[in-house]
Design a protein around this motif. Structure first.
Motif, PDB file in Angstrom:
ATOM      1  N   GLY A 217      -5.650  -1.272   0.095  1.00 21.25           N
ATOM      2  CA  GLY A 217      -5.599  -0.621   1.399  1.00 21.25           C
ATOM      3  C   GLY A 217      -6.075   0.586   2.389  1.00 21.25           C
ATOM      4  O   GLY A 217      -7.297   0.789   1.945  1.00 21.25           O
ATOM      5  N   ALA A 218      -5.166   0.749   3.672  1.00 21.38           N
ATOM      6  CA  ALA A 218      -6.328   1.846   3.913  1.00 21.38           C
ATOM      7  C   ALA A 218      -4.863   2.491   5.005  1.00 21.38           C
ATOM      8  O   ALA A 218      -4.061   1.947   5.195  1.00 21.38           O
ATOM      9  CB  ALA A 218      -7.353   1.311   5.403  1.00 21.38           C
ATOM     10  N   GLU A 219      -5.047   3.848   4.783  1.00 22.62           N
ATOM     11  CA  GLU A 219      -3.866   4.390   6.150  1.00 22.62           C
ATOM     12  C   GLU A 219      -4.714   4.588   7.218  1.00 22.62           C
ATOM     13  O   GLU A 219      -6.046   4.500   7.630  1.00 22.62           O
ATOM     14  CB  GLU A 219      -4.178   6.048   5.672  1.00 22.62           C
ATOM     15  N   GLN A 220      -3.698   4.416   8.298  1.00 24.56           N
ATOM     16  CA  GLN A 220      -3.885   4.544   9.625  1.00 24.56           C
ATOM     17  C   GLN A 220      -3.940   5.881  10.423  1.00 24.56           C
ATOM     18  O   GLN A 220      -3.017   6.445   9.555  1.00 24.56           O
ATOM     19  CB  GLN A 220      -3.260   3.492  10.400  1.00 24.56           C
ATOM     20  N   HIS A 221      -4.636   6.366  11.865  1.00 21.29           N
ATOM     21  CA  HIS A 221      -4.381   7.303  11.763  1.00 21.29           C
ATOM     22  C   HIS A 221      -3.705   6.986  13.556  1.00 21.29           C
ATOM     23  O   HIS A 221      -4.705   7.680  14.630  1.00 21.29           O
ATOM     24  CB  HIS A 221      -4.852   8.625  12.118  1.00 21.29           C
ATOM     25  N   PRO A 222      -2.844   6.313  14.216  1.00 20.24           N
ATOM     26  CA  PRO A 222      -3.124   6.745  14.975  1.00 20.24           C
ATOM     27  C   PRO A 222      -2.429   6.819  15.980  1.00 20.24           C
ATOM     28  O   PRO A 222      -1.916   8.123  15.088  1.00 20.24           O
ATOM     29  CB  PRO A 222      -1.798   5.497  15.599  1.00 20.24           C
ATOM     30  N   ASP A 223      -2.788   7.713  17.802  1.00 21.01           N
ATOM     31  CA  ASP A 223      -2.256   8.136  17.775  1.00 21.01           C
ATOM     32  C   ASP A 223      -1.152   8.075  18.636  1.00 21.01           C
ATOM     33  O   ASP A 223      -1.054   7.895  20.500  1.00 21.01           O
ATOM     34  CB  ASP A 223      -3.208   8.479  19.258  1.00 21.01           C
ATOM     35  N   PHE A 232      -0.497   2.596   7.219  1.00 24.04           N
ATOM     36  CA  PHE A 232      -1.280   1.454   6.090  1.00 24.04           C
ATOM     37  C   PHE A 232      -1.380   0.106   6.968  1.00 24.04           C
ATOM     38  O   PHE A 232      -0.533  -0.116   7.450  1.00 24.04           O
ATOM     39  CB  PHE A 232      -0.816   2.003   4.978  1.00 24.04           C
ATOM     40  N   THR A 233      -2.237  -0.131   5.858  1.00 26.80           N
ATOM     41  CA  THR A 233      -2.438  -1.637   6.225  1.00 26.80           C
ATOM     42  C   THR A 233      -2.056  -2.323   4.847  1.00 26.80           C
ATOM     43  O   THR A 233      -3.159  -1.350   4.075  1.00 26.80           O
ATOM     44  CB  THR A 233      -4.069  -2.212   7.066  1.00 26.80           C
ATOM     45  N   ASN A 238      -2.413  -6.162   7.418  1.00 29.79           N
ATOM     46  CA  ASN A 238      -1.195  -6.184   8.019  1.00 29.79           C
ATOM     47  C   ASN A 238       0.018  -4.817   8.298  1.00 29.79           C
ATOM     48  O   ASN A 238      -0.480  -4.184   6.532  1.00 29.79           O
ATOM     49  CB  ASN A 238      -0.339  -6.867   7.140  1.00 29.79           C
ATOM     50  N   GLU A 239      -0.216  -4.433   8.877  1.00 29.98           N
ATOM     51  CA  GLU A 239      -0.091  -3.142   9.486  1.00 29.98           C
ATOM     52  C   GLU A 239       1.924  -2.560   8.663  1.00 29.98           C
ATOM     53  O   GLU A 239       2.680  -3.623   8.243  1.00 29.98           O
ATOM     54  CB  GLU A 239       0.306  -2.729  10.657  1.00 29.98           C
ATOM     55  N   PHE A 240       1.995  -1.671   7.501  1.00 34.67           N
ATOM     56  CA  PHE A 240       3.227  -1.200   7.609  1.00 34.67           C
ATOM     57  C   PHE A 240       3.195   0.444   7.229  1.00 34.67           C
ATOM     58  O   PHE A 240       2.174   0.780   7.212  1.00 34.67           O
ATOM     59  CB  PHE A 240       3.537  -1.824   5.707  1.00 34.67           C
ATOM     60  N   CYS A 241       4.507   0.885   7.372  1.00 33.12           N
ATOM     61  CA  CYS A 241       4.799   2.267   7.360  1.00 33.12           C
ATOM     62  C   CYS A 241       5.625   2.912   5.508  1.00 33.12           C
ATOM     63  O   CYS A 241       6.110   1.919   5.368  1.00 33.12           O
ATOM     64  CB  CYS A 241       5.806   2.360   8.630  1.00 33.12           C
ATOM     65  N   VAL A 242       5.010   3.949   5.030  1.00 31.81           N
ATOM     66  CA  VAL A 242       5.442   4.733   3.910  1.00 31.81           C
ATOM     67  C   VAL A 242       6.516   5.782   5.288  1.00 31.81           C
ATOM     68  O   VAL A 242       6.087   6.592   5.125  1.00 31.81           O
ATOM     69  CB  VAL A 242       4.678   4.659   3.531  1.00 31.81           C
ATOM     70  N   LEU A 243       7.569   5.545   4.879  1.00 33.71           N
ATOM     71  CA  LEU A 243       9.122   6.152   5.255  1.00 33.71           C
ATOM     72  C   LEU A 243       8.908   7.312   4.317  1.00 33.71           C
ATOM     73  O   LEU A 243       9.266   7.469   3.064  1.00 33.71           O
ATOM     74  CB  LEU A 243      10.570   5.447   5.475  1.00 33.71           C
TER      75      LEU A 243
END
Length: 249
Positions: A217-223, A232-233, A238-243
């Protein structure tokens, strides 16, 4: 970690949330400027236990999404397929032709045009609750099944997709990895429907992030400002979030 949310982008979260709440017979949790959230009870006798519910969250976006869906909802139909379809149509859904041809399931669009399916009878979907499956586009279903199994704790099961997972309790929908019709591109933008997983007590967010990357996977850093969750993807983009873990956990 456990899978907690199905998140849907919506121009009008109140309207779209009302549609899905009625169709899924879900409990409304919140309805305000920041979005609409509902809870689908999969096992009413187990209260807030992970695996006994899934939350569906509608978050506001300024314009209607136009990208092809890489994740959608398949609703339980079976012997009651026609009744589910009629109920959806009465709530504002419409029939969609997305090139599916002559198939035993019914393709509909919700009140904002998001495609979803009402499924025919399938043994794999018995006891799922109103959401039978969550089909997710995958470049490598076997690889992604292993990734999502680690991420959610769900176990491989026999199904009709290329690879499938389900909560170990055998409650709730299947997460299905389906061979993608085309690779995810950066130009496609964010998936309009994605999944959220929540950390459990004692789990370290940085260690989980490092393991996600190690597994492809990869971590994303959206503004998007200062958010309490991380984006992350998966290995197929495919995007997903870790809460974060619940307060006090």
């Amino acid at each position: 970690m456990h899978l907690e949310n199905i998140v849907i982008d919506a121009v009008d979260p109140h309207r779209l949330g009302g549609f899905w709440r009625q169709l899924l017979d879900a409990e409304r949790l919140t309805d305000g400027p920041e979005g609409f959230e509902m809870r689908v009870h999969l096992d009413p006798g187990n209260g807030p236990e992970p695996g006994a519910f899934l939350d569906v969250c509608l978050q506001p976006v300024p314009v209607p999404p136009t990208e092809a869906l890489r994740l959608h909802l398949d609703l339980l139909g079976g012997p009651g397929q026609a009744e589910v379809v009629e109920r959806a149509l009465a709530l504002g859904a419409r029939h969609l032709d997305i090139g599916q041809g002559d198939v035993p399931w019914v393709v509909l669009g919700d009140v904002e045009g998001n495609p979803f399916c009402v499924m025919e009878e399938r043994a794999a979907y018995r006891g799922t609750g109103p959401i039978a499956a969550l089909p997710l586009d995958s470049a490598d279903p076997a690889r992604d099944r292993e990734f999502w199994s680690w991420l959610t704790g769900w176990a491989p099961v026999e199904g009709v997709a290329d690879a499938s997972l389900r909560h170990p309790s055998r409650r709730g929908p299947l997460l299905e990895m389906c061979a993608e019709p085309a690779p995810k591109r950066a130009a496609d933008g964010k998936n309009r429907i994605h999944l959220d997983v929540r950390l459990g007590a004692g789990e370290d967010a940085d260690a989980v992030a490092a393991e996600i990357v190690a597994r492809g996977g990869a971590e994303q850093h959206p503004d998007w400002g200062d958010l309490p969750w991380r984006v992350f993807t998966d290995p197929s983009g495919n995007e997903f979030c870790v809460l974060p873990a619940p307060s006090g956990a």
